[in-house]
Design an enzyme around this catalytic site. Structure first.
Site, PDB file in Angstrom:
ATOM      1  CG  ASP A  14      39.176  13.254  36.483  1.00  0.00           C
ATOM      2  OD1 ASP A  14      39.639  12.271  37.079  1.00  0.00           O
ATOM      3  OD2 ASP A  14      38.748  13.202  35.315  1.00  0.00           O
TER       4      ASP A  14
ATOM      5  CE  LYS B 173      42.620  10.369  35.128  1.00  0.00           C
ATOM      6  NZ  LYS B 173      42.583   9.418  33.998  1.00  0.00           N
TER       7      LYS B 173
ATOM      8  CG  MET C 167      46.668  19.371  29.239  1.00  0.00           C
ATOM      9  SD  MET C 167      46.660  17.550  29.346  1.00  0.00           S
ATOM     10  CE  MET C 167      45.784  17.088  27.857  1.00  0.00           C
TER      11      MET C 167
END
Lengths: 261, 261
Positions: free
Chosen positions: A36, A57, A165
């Site tokens: 990633d 991603k 996040m």
């Protein structure tokens, strides 16, 4: 042809040296590495003979992209190759591991999972703020601030809660924390780029968490709320809000590097 | 004399190759290593020139023992040595890190914390059961089944809950889980010696969790409850209780080892 093998490897929070020895060995044996974004380029040195395929991603990946990754994993393994699927942090925590394991099970391909250091642990280490505390901090919860539906969630379920996040949503997260029953004065520690030399930590309260947004802008951040956000008694004081003070965490690491030749 | 440095290093769940590269490097530079029980002897090969000092704590360590460890850390660092304090799993999770950081702060000694793989992550990796699941498993909590006062606790606060150090108390844990609102049919996965070649996983429900006690007797165990305990769709079925089926997890690892010369 003998079917290949897929090894899911947790790369840790980013810096190459936070991968495990087992993970590094898997990389060294890999024919193909699917990786990633956010991965330290220095990891490539561990697997110089492998073909590195970027399947990056970020944020809210769509199911089409996931299906493409699943198909690539199956395709490479079916040609007899040893495939490393390198994931940030730990594969089992917010790593979308389930979908990829399912696809490989459907195709009858053997898998192995090598765990890694998840970001909450690296943030606690960098800031020297243990997630558990004797007597007062007996449970830790890990969650994302955002659901798949992009709805901001929060909760008050453990003595220490760590949100992944949350970067751009700090003011909204603060409102939800208040609604979930956390007092406005609850300590909050924000660490961005945990595990890296330029890791940054700042102290806030729930009420003033929004101030952290600019400080950590554009850097992957982990937000720790509750007992585990408190500095350890006796440690050098860190500046308080409203002027969030950046604490350069590289100091100790440089000291360490210079301790021995 | 220049004061030394103490580096807290998470060794991971036990097997030497689950330490991070950064942790291994700290070991290689250590003059003294203070270590607990349960550590893979193979870790000593990484620090052949260091003096290894066993300060083993198990279960309900008393404060006297902790004070002695604190004093040893300070003593060695004050003579200018580089001290590694090796802890099982991750230092920030149930590692009693706070007390040791406090003692070093009081003595003015610089510290560094290197994170490690905590047992919950290794159990999830071995059993290939991700702790988070798309849509249904958005939060994970980590707690000990026992408090410091030896009172068994449980809760239902996250989609997946992982209990550390529950080994001998599984039947009691099951009762508390029911009291906390988990249904008797909630899936429970028990993994012992996570990360080792002889790692064992067994499937249970909350109602029948007590059956796991004999199967995992004498082996450090992690109990995962809720969504994260479910097998991934399509993976080979695992036997169900009342005959708890042991699943040898070394198979895939041996395959991996034999993949390349």
């Amino acid at each position: 042809m003998t079917p290949g093998l897929v090894v899911f490897v947790g790369a840790g929070p980013g810096a190459a040296d936070l991968i495990t020895l087992r993970g590094a060995r898997a990389l060294a044996h890999a024919d193909v590495v699917l990786f990633d974004a956010l991965t330290d380029p220095a990891l490539r040195d561990i697997a110089p003979r492998a073909r590195w395929v970027h399947v990056g991603k970020r944020g809210f990946e769509d199911s089409t992209q996931q299906a493409a990754i699943n198909a690539l994993l199956v395709k490479h393994a079916q040609t007899g190759q040893t495939v490393v699927r390198l994931k940030g942090g730990d594969p089992s925590v917010f790593g979308r591991l389930e979908e990829e394991l399912e696809a490989l099970a459907d195709a009858g391909i053997a898998c192995e999972v090598v765990p890694g250091v998840t970001a909450a642990l690296a943030a606690a280490a960098d800031s020297q703020r243990p997630l558990t505390r004797r007597g007062t901090g007996r449970s830790v919860s890990l969650s994302t601030a955002m659901t798949r539906e992009s709805e901001l969630r929060s909760s008050r379920t453990a003595d220490t809660e760590v949100f992944y996040m949350a970067g751009k949503q700090l003011a909204a997260l603060a409102r939800r924390l208040l609604a979930a029953g956390w007092s406005s004065q609850t300590p909050v520690s924000v660490v961005s780029r945990a595990g890296w030399l330029d890791s940054l930590q700042s102290d806030h309260s729930v009420a003033s968490l929004g101030h952290a947004a600019m400080l950590h802008a554009g850097r992957p951040s982990v937000v720790t709320v509750g007992v585990g956000a408190l500095p350890v008694a006796g440690q050098p004081p860190i500046g308080r809000l409203p002027t969030a003070v950046q604490r350069p965490l590289e100091t100790r690491r440089h000291e360490l590097a210079q301790t021995k030749p």
